[in-house]
Design a protein around this motif. Structure first.
Motif, short mmCIF file in Angstrom:
data_model
loop_
_atom_site.label_atom_id
_atom_site.label_comp_id
_atom_site.label_asym_id
_atom_site.label_seq_id
_atom_site.Cartn_x
_atom_site.Cartn_y
_atom_site.Cartn_z
N ALA A 185 0.84 -1.20 0.00
CA ALA A 185 0.00 0.00 0.00
C ALA A 185 0.87 1.24 0.00
CB ALA A 185 -0.93 0.01 1.22
N TRP A 186 0.32 2.33 -0.57
CA TRP A 186 0.93 3.66 -0.51
C TRP A 186 0.52 4.36 0.77
CZ3 TRP A 186 4.52 5.01 -3.98
CH2 TRP A 186 4.51 4.44 -5.25
N SER A 187 1.37 5.26 1.24
CA SER A 187 1.04 6.09 2.40
C SER A 187 1.75 7.43 2.26
CB SER A 187 1.46 5.39 3.70
OG SER A 187 0.85 5.99 4.83
N TRP A 188 1.01 8.52 2.50
CA TRP A 188 1.55 9.88 2.37
C TRP A 188 2.15 10.35 3.69
CZ3 TRP A 188 1.70 12.86 -2.07
CH2 TRP A 188 0.98 12.39 -3.16
N MET A 189 3.15 11.21 3.58
CA MET A 189 3.77 11.83 4.75
C MET A 189 4.47 13.10 4.29
SD MET A 189 7.05 9.23 5.18
CE MET A 189 6.08 7.77 4.79
N TRP A 386 0.47 -1.88 10.20
CA TRP A 386 -0.06 -2.00 8.85
C TRP A 386 -1.41 -1.29 8.68
CZ3 TRP A 386 1.31 -2.31 4.20
CH2 TRP A 386 0.46 -2.72 3.19
N ALA A 387 -2.31 -1.44 9.64
CA ALA A 387 -3.63 -0.79 9.54
C ALA A 387 -3.47 0.73 9.50
CB ALA A 387 -4.52 -1.21 10.70
N THR A 388 -2.55 1.26 10.30
CA THR A 388 -2.30 2.70 10.29
C THR A 388 -1.66 3.12 8.99
OG1 THR A 388 -1.99 2.63 12.69
CG2 THR A 388 -1.18 4.59 11.55
N TRP A 389 -0.73 2.31 8.49
CA TRP A 389 -0.06 2.62 7.23
C TRP A 389 -1.07 2.76 6.09
CZ3 TRP A 389 4.64 4.10 5.72
CH2 TRP A 389 4.95 4.00 4.37
N LYS A 390 -2.00 1.84 5.99
CA LYS A 390 -2.98 1.86 4.91
C LYS A 390 -3.87 3.10 4.97
CE LYS A 390 -4.84 -2.18 5.52
NZ LYS A 390 -5.75 -3.30 5.24
N ARG A 391 -4.11 3.58 6.18
CA ARG A 391 -4.96 4.79 6.32
C ARG A 391 -4.24 6.04 5.79
NH1 ARG A 391 -6.56 2.33 11.29
NH2 ARG A 391 -5.11 3.61 12.52
N GLY A 392 -2.94 5.94 5.54
CA GLY A 392 -2.22 7.05 4.97
C GLY A 392 -2.43 7.23 3.48
N SER A 393 -3.14 6.29 2.84
CA SER A 393 -3.44 6.42 1.41
C SER A 393 -4.53 7.48 1.22
CB SER A 393 -3.92 5.08 0.85
OG SER A 393 -4.50 5.24 -0.42
N ALA A 394 -4.41 8.25 0.14
CA ALA A 394 -5.43 9.26 -0.18
C ALA A 394 -6.65 8.65 -0.84
CB ALA A 394 -4.84 10.33 -1.09
N LEU A 395 -6.61 7.35 -1.14
CA LEU A 395 -7.72 6.71 -1.83
C LEU A 395 -8.64 5.96 -0.89
CD1 LEU A 395 -5.80 5.36 -4.97
CD2 LEU A 395 -7.01 7.53 -4.65
N ASN A 396 -8.38 6.02 0.40
CA ASN A 396 -9.25 5.35 1.37
C ASN A 396 -10.47 6.19 1.69
OD1 ASN A 396 -7.60 3.15 1.57
ND2 ASN A 396 -6.41 3.97 3.28
#
Length: 396
Positions: A185-189, A386-396
């Motif tokens: 998954a992608w995640s923004w920061m 991992w659950a937190t990482w996925k929430r960093g995607s802008a597509l969620n």
């Protein structure tokens, strides 16, 4: 020594992507009335393309339309020497083809269309147009580089030179594929300079031998407020052996393994009280055989100030300046006392051995210390659940 100037990483540029075409589609005959971008008002059979060669510089939000007047379309091809392929959709009656891929700024496109009249005669049209030059463009600096072999903890990381307002629009045009397939998954920061950055990582480390491909289809993407992308990139890299290192600050040892087999356990000295080495997993950013370490670069002055001169066998773990390196001035402390300002020191012989065993993307995990390293301090991505990482995607 928690921070020292990191090695300079070059920005990446890539060659143009070759001309590509939309799939040929066989269509039923269309009527002579209506549609090609409002510019088709009847007349003899013809293929009408908008925008056409007589157009001024075409705005980036414009769509390409192709219409067969008095006949039917058989195929449509749209391409450019630079920005990559243009895809499109057909109207319900299959009479008009309309582009769906954004136009790239400052690019010249060629349209080739083939069809036939209602009487069966051939219809052909070739047209070209040029889009407006970018008034405000963004690019992404990506890692790892094309053709490299990296460690199992190396994420795909892209840092942008302009603020990205529409992160979802950008993320939709970023794709990572792997063989064998992994879940990722992608995640923004924000990076340490405040720039927008997006990283891609699997749930767990990449399996050794994995082939990974990054596609950046950003040419013509509107990131918000008229900020347009200019890049199309295809970046292939490979995952090497599973080289992992674990530093236990309590026992003052580092255990190094390759593909599950322990190679050596080294005696080390990590950060002393008040200058503890970051806890958690860090990833090798690079290495240099010699570097100057001076405390003024990390704002340490007074009684704790130091200038170590040329320090040997330096493996960088964070952008803030955490290194594994030779520390001969701490002889007698390895395996006994944690006495550094945050780096992981060892004998010159052991440091040279470690330097020769690790490379970009290998994980180094510190346990029993304090202050877990941040995700944006190098590649601290693996410290995020991992659950937190996925929430960093802008597509969620």
């Amino acid at each position: 020594m928690r921070q020292h100037p990191p090695a300079q990483w070059g920005r990446r540029s890539a060659p143009p992507i070759a001309f590509a075409s939309a799939a040929a589609v066989l269509l039923a005959a269309c009527s002579s009335g209506g549609g090609a971008d409002g510019g088709d008002k009847g007349g003899p059979p013809a293929i009408v393309v908008q925008p056409d060669a007589g157009s001024a510089k075409v705005p980036l939000g414009r769509k390409v339309t192709v219409h067969a007047r008095g006949g039917s379309l058989i195929s449509v091809e749209v391409g450019s020497p630079g920005p990559g392929r243009i895809l499109g959709t057909w109207s319900e009656d299959r009479s008009v083809w309309t582009s769906t891929t954004p136009l790239a700024p400052g690019a010249t496109y060629t349209v080739k269309a083939h069809g036939k009249t209602d009487g069966g005669s051939a219809l052909d049209k070739t047209a070209s147009f040029t889009t407006e030059a970018p008034k405000n463009a963004f690019v992404g600096e990506y890692h790892p580089d094309k053709g490299t072999t990296v460690g199992i903890a190396m994420p795909v990381s892209i840092t942008f030179n302009k603020p990205i307002r529409d992160k979802a629009a950008v993320e939709r045009k970023l794709h990572v594929t792997a063989s064998p397939t992994v879940q990722g998954a992608w995640s923004w920061m924000k990076d340490r300079n405040g720039n927008d950055r997006i990283d891609y990582r699997p749930v767990n480390y990449w399996p050794p031998g994995t082939r990974v491909t990054l596609r950046m289809d950003l040419a013509g993407v509107n990131a918000g407020n008229g900020l347009y992308g200019t890049q199309d990139r295809v970046v292939d890299f490979r995952i090497g052996d599973a080289v992992t290192s674990t530093v236990n600050v309590t026992t003052k040892t580092m255990t190094v393994t390759r593909n599950g087999r322990t190679l050596r356990t080294l005696k080390v000295s990590s950060g002393k009280k008040g200058y503890e080495t970051w806890n958690g997993t860090m990833v090798v950013l690079g290495k240099v055989p010699t570097i100057r370490m001076n405390s003024s670069t990390v704002r340490i002055f007074g009684p704790e100030a130091y200038d170590l001169g040329a320090v040997k066998w330096d493996v960088q773990l964070t952008q803030s300046g955490t290194y594994v390196h030779a520390a001969p001035w701490n002889k007698g402390k390895f395996g006994v006392v944690n006495g550094s300002h945050g780096c992981i020191g060892m004998s010159t012989e052991d440091a040279q051995w470690f330097y020769g065993r690790v490379d970009l993307g290998d994980p180094v995990t510190v346990v029993h210390s304090v202050d877990t390293v941040a995700a944006n301090n190098g590649y601290g991505d693996w410290n995020i659940p991992w659950a937190t990482w996925k929430r960093g995607s802008a597509l969620n």
